[in-house]
Design a protein around this motif. Sequence first.
Motif, PDB file in Angstrom:
ATOM      1  N   ILE A  22       0.526  -1.064   2.245  1.00  0.00           N
ATOM      2  CA  ILE A  22       0.067   0.002   3.141  1.00  0.00           C
ATOM      3  C   ILE A  22      -0.997   0.854   2.444  1.00  0.00           C
ATOM      4  O   ILE A  22      -2.028   1.192   3.024  1.00  0.00           O
ATOM      5  N   GLY A  23      -0.751   1.171   1.175  1.00  0.00           N
ATOM      6  CA  GLY A  23      -1.712   1.965   0.421  1.00  0.00           C
ATOM      7  C   GLY A  23      -3.029   1.247   0.215  1.00  0.00           C
ATOM      8  O   GLY A  23      -4.106   1.831   0.377  1.00  0.00           O
ATOM      9  N   VAL A  24      -2.954  -0.041  -0.157  1.00  0.00           N
ATOM     10  CA  VAL A  24      -4.184  -0.822  -0.364  1.00  0.00           C
ATOM     11  C   VAL A  24      -4.972  -0.913   0.938  1.00  0.00           C
ATOM     12  O   VAL A  24      -6.205  -0.762   0.946  1.00  0.00           O
ATOM     13  N   HIS A  25      -4.281  -1.136   2.057  1.00  0.00           N
ATOM     14  CA  HIS A  25      -4.954  -1.210   3.350  1.00  0.00           C
ATOM     15  C   HIS A  25      -5.622   0.122   3.696  1.00  0.00           C
ATOM     16  O   HIS A  25      -6.777   0.141   4.169  1.00  0.00           O
ATOM     17  N   ALA A  26      -4.937   1.233   3.450  1.00  0.00           N
ATOM     18  CA  ALA A  26      -5.493   2.548   3.781  1.00  0.00           C
ATOM     19  C   ALA A  26      -6.729   2.848   2.932  1.00  0.00           C
ATOM     20  O   ALA A  26      -7.741   3.352   3.442  1.00  0.00           O
ATOM     21  N   VAL A  27      -6.648   2.530   1.643  1.00  0.00           N
ATOM     22  CA  VAL A  27      -7.805   2.741   0.760  1.00  0.00           C
ATOM     23  C   VAL A  27      -8.954   1.823   1.180  1.00  0.00           C
ATOM     24  O   VAL A  27     -10.120   2.235   1.203  1.00  0.00           O
ATOM     25  N   GLY A  28      -8.622   0.580   1.540  1.00  0.00           N
ATOM     26  CA  GLY A  28      -9.654  -0.353   1.991  1.00  0.00           C
ATOM     27  C   GLY A  28     -10.375   0.151   3.229  1.00  0.00           C
ATOM     28  O   GLY A  28     -11.599  -0.002   3.351  1.00  0.00           O
TER      29      GLY A  28
END
Length: 291
Positions: A22-28
């Motif tokens: 979820i964090g990687v997707h949000a940063v992406g």
Amino acid sequence: MGNRSKKSQIRGRTFNERTNRIGVHAVGTIFLADFQWLFRPQEVSDLGIDAVVEILDNDEPTGRLIALQIKTGPSYFRKWGDGYALTIEKRHIEYWIKYSIPVYVIIADPERKLFLWQKVERRLCTPTRGGWRIGIPRSNPLNPTAKPFFERPAPRDAQSIARAHFKLDRELIDEISRTGRAAIFVWDEWRNENAWRNLRIYIDGDRSVAADLVLDLDLAADGGLPEIMEKVFPWSRHCYAEETSISAEVKVHVLSVELRNEATAYLQLERFFEAGEPSASLLLRRGEGSS
């Protein structure tokens, strides 16, 4: 009792993996939508490298890369001074400082829409009993105002850029090498927008099955597809295998892609060092033979 403990560990690991995704997707999303740069998550984390970002110039690839380590969740927002502190293993810090491209740590709390960053530099790290602590100021929000701080340290010279791309795509290069065949790259060209999108990669060249890798790219270049391939995949050489139009707006380009000689040499050198350093006696014999 043992089974209950094992199940608890599995549930904990699954929850952490989901939180990290979820964090990687949000940063992406921030890098793609706000920075308008390319964002490539790393499926296999390389000592904590969760994603690589390529800086674009008016949608054109520059080849310039930065690496990200992303920590997700409120637990990573540990107050320290005028910001927060992140504790990192010593081996990770040493690896990141020597990495071929700049590395940034990002702490992310998607629920609060709070994302902060810091560049990994030795001068910013404080030794602790368990590793290193790096401070992340509240004044470092991840938004477009931070673009210059990510752009400036990214390598600009052609040699450094090529070396970074070879390292980034090491696994892909390795897999293409092992097949002994040309891979197939399929691009969609959106004619009205001068955009190249939705790259599908078939590593063994078999398009009768699902693609091995799909990259959600959206690129433009005055030199068209040859320029994009040269900048994004400098380790490859290609020729056209097929070209078809699926509509008035979209043309599909199918490329047969092989490794350049430089890529093969790079793999051989990497495998040599991974197998262990040569023995002193072997080096001595070589030295005697050259004298």
